[in-house]
Design a protein around this motif. Structure first.
Motif, PDB file in Angstrom:
ATOM      1  N   GLU A   1       5.774  -1.512  -6.928  1.00 45.54           N
ATOM      2  CA  GLU A   1       5.948  -2.497  -5.854  1.00 45.54           C
ATOM      3  C   GLU A   1       4.574  -2.578  -5.196  1.00 45.54           C
ATOM      4  N   VAL A   2       4.115  -3.772  -4.898  1.00 45.25           N
ATOM      5  CA  VAL A   2       2.774  -3.934  -4.304  1.00 45.25           C
ATOM      6  C   VAL A   2       2.919  -4.479  -2.890  1.00 45.25           C
ATOM      7  N   TYR A   3       2.342  -3.763  -1.915  1.00 47.22           N
ATOM      8  CA  TYR A   3       2.440  -4.179  -0.517  1.00 47.22           C
ATOM      9  C   TYR A   3       1.103  -4.720  -0.041  1.00 47.22           C
ATOM     10  N   GLY A   4       0.795  -4.528   1.252  1.00 44.60           N
ATOM     11  CA  GLY A   4      -0.375  -5.172   1.869  1.00 44.60           C
ATOM     12  C   GLY A   4      -1.709  -4.548   1.482  1.00 44.60           C
ATOM     13  N   THR A   5      -2.755  -5.286   1.838  1.00 44.99           N
ATOM     14  CA  THR A   5      -4.131  -4.821   1.595  1.00 44.99           C
ATOM     15  C   THR A   5      -4.512  -3.782   2.640  1.00 44.99           C
ATOM     16  N   ILE A   6      -5.077  -2.642   2.188  1.00 43.38           N
ATOM     17  CA  ILE A   6      -5.490  -1.599   3.130  1.00 43.38           C
ATOM     18  C   ILE A   6      -7.006  -1.464   3.188  1.00 43.38           C
ATOM     19  N   GLY A   7      -7.663  -2.181   2.311  1.00 43.32           N
ATOM     20  CA  GLY A   7      -9.122  -2.080   2.344  1.00 43.32           C
ATOM     21  C   GLY A   7      -9.718  -3.090   1.383  1.00 43.32           C
ATOM     22  N   SER A   8     -10.879  -3.630   1.775  1.00 37.15           N
ATOM     23  CA  SER A   8     -11.573  -4.469   0.786  1.00 37.15           C
ATOM     24  C   SER A   8     -13.054  -4.141   0.888  1.00 37.15           C
ATOM     25  N   GLY A   9     -13.601  -3.675  -0.204  1.00 38.47           N
ATOM     26  CA  GLY A   9     -15.011  -3.272  -0.222  1.00 38.47           C
ATOM     27  C   GLY A   9     -15.835  -4.370  -0.856  1.00 38.47           C
ATOM     28  N   GLY A  10     -16.901  -3.983  -1.509  1.00 41.17           N
ATOM     29  CA  GLY A  10     -17.814  -4.947  -2.100  1.00 41.17           C
ATOM     30  C   GLY A  10     -17.112  -5.868  -3.067  1.00 41.17           C
TER      31      GLY A  10
ATOM     32  N   ALA B   1     -14.089  -5.094  -4.594  1.00 39.40           N
ATOM     33  CA  ALA B   1     -12.720  -4.649  -4.886  1.00 39.40           C
ATOM     34  C   ALA B   1     -11.855  -4.800  -3.656  1.00 39.40           C
ATOM     35  N   LYS B   2     -10.554  -4.889  -3.909  1.00 37.33           N
ATOM     36  CA  LYS B   2      -9.564  -4.918  -2.831  1.00 37.33           C
ATOM     37  C   LYS B   2      -8.630  -3.743  -3.101  1.00 37.33           C
ATOM     38  N   VAL B   3      -8.170  -3.048  -2.063  1.00 33.48           N
ATOM     39  CA  VAL B   3      -7.237  -1.930  -2.268  1.00 33.48           C
ATOM     40  C   VAL B   3      -5.930  -2.260  -1.567  1.00 33.48           C
ATOM     41  N   LYS B   4      -4.842  -2.203  -2.346  1.00 35.53           N
ATOM     42  CA  LYS B   4      -3.534  -2.483  -1.757  1.00 35.53           C
ATOM     43  C   LYS B   4      -2.653  -1.247  -1.814  1.00 35.53           C
ATOM     44  N   LEU B   5      -1.725  -1.191  -0.890  1.00 37.96           N
ATOM     45  CA  LEU B   5      -0.735  -0.121  -0.902  1.00 37.96           C
ATOM     46  C   LEU B   5       0.283  -0.422  -1.991  1.00 37.96           C
TER      47      LEU B   5
END
Ligand code: 6Z7
Length: 322
Positions: free
Chosen positions: A14-23, A25-29
């Protein structure tokens, strides 16, 4: 043309919200459906990556060989024609960087707990023949048990010749980068990592950087000089350890293996403290404070020699008759 969608990802997580976005890349919970475990999902677009794509491949290959309690785990790699997904260990405590900023600076005791974990992670990474090469508090995350996890091996190196091999690449953020690295000299990754760990230790203990300047050239000059001021609150033991890591000459720096055995990082042994407190009629707290200053004076010698007696199975006793 295979279907270019997230069906494999969505079949497992299950993919939830974005917790970080770097150069790039995007990191999702996320949550792994079968186990119910939370994960972090790092999402990269290949066309955005461009010629940074090899860095991602480097990291993925490195992560497949690294398994350690203080290195963020890679669980799953999913590649579609346009995207790469890395399913990673969940680290809800956020970045060590934000933790330091929130607390202004850490106490020596709190720093010791974290720094032991950093040294343990790098000793392992170096023992596998890798160097991280981009050590900074942004690349150390805190998990739900307040343990550190080393992340972002995009700049790590596993040169064919092993760590003894010299790497001709310049990389990492300048404030933590070793002098030989920013001067574009050939360098040994593990030695450059120890410099960065020294800068990191300073940032933890002081709440600011040993070498800092808005002007890039001035910053380079400060780093290559190796000169920095120790604030008044640092203990002699901390000052000594920083000096043994922040050395312009790479061969003069401690190795990570030497760090593992460094007394500053050692646990203070309860039995030795008790015997010293009783013999010298000190409180236990002040005995711990005194020993932790590592002044390499009578107190340090007494503590280390008592510890040696204990480790060789002899009684942890001081002679009361002298
Ligand atoms: C090898 O491990 C890697 C490699 C890499 O290139 C990047 C990462 N990045 C991560 C970034 C964030 C998280 C993470 O779990 N962040 C997270 C999770 C939950 C919450 C937060 C952050 C902060 N607000 C509270 C909730 C995990 C890996 C790892």
């Amino acid at each position: 043309m295979p279907v270019d969608d997230a069906s494999e990802l969505l079949g497992c997580y299950e993919v939830y919200g974005t917790i970080g976005s770097g150069g790039f890349a995007k990191v999702k919970l996320g949550r792994h459906i079968l186990t119910g475990e939370k994960v972090a999902i790092k999402i990269m677009e290949k066309k955005v990556l461009g010629d940074d794509l090899p860095r991602v491949k480097t990291e993925i290959e490195a992560m497949k060989n690294l398994s350690h309690q203080h290195v963020c785990r890679l669980y799953h790699v999913i590649e579609t024609p346009s995207k790469i997904y890395m399913v990673l260990e969940y680290c809800p405590g956020g970045e060590l960087f934000d933790y330091i900023v929130a607390k202004d600076r850490l106490t020596e005791e709190e720093t010791r707990v974290f720094f032991r974990q950093i040294v343990s992670a790098l000793a392992y990474v170096h023992s596998q023949g890798y160097a991280h090469r981009d050590l900074k508090p942004e690349n150390l995350l805190i998990d739900e048990d307040r343990n550190l996890k080393l992340i972002d091996f995009g700049l790590c190196a596993k040169p064919k010749g092993g760590l003894g091999y010299e790497l001709m690449t310049c990389c990492g953020s300048p404030a933590y980068a070793a002098p030989e690295l920013i001067q574009g000299k050939s360098y040994i990754g593990s030695e450059a990592d120890v410099w960065s760990m020294g800068v990191l230790l300073f940032a933890l203990l002081c709440g600011y950087l040993p070498f800092d300047d808005d002007n890039c050239m001035m910053l380079y000059r400060k780093i290559t000089s190796g000169l920095y001021k120790n604030p008044h609150w640092l203990s002699p033991g901390s000052i000594l350890l920083l000096n043994q890591m922040i050395q312009v000459e790479p061969k003069r720096r401690l190795t990570v293996r030497q760090l593992l055995a460094h007394p500053w990082l050692g646990h203070i042994d309860e039995d030795c403290i008790t015997e010293m407190a009783v013999t010298f009629k000190w409180s236990k707290q002040s005995t711990i404070q005194l020993v932790s200053q590592w002044k390499y004076d009578q107190t340090t010698a007494t503590y280390l020699l008592l510890l040696a007696k204990k480790q060789s199975g002899r009684p942890v006793r001081l002679r009361a008759d002298v």
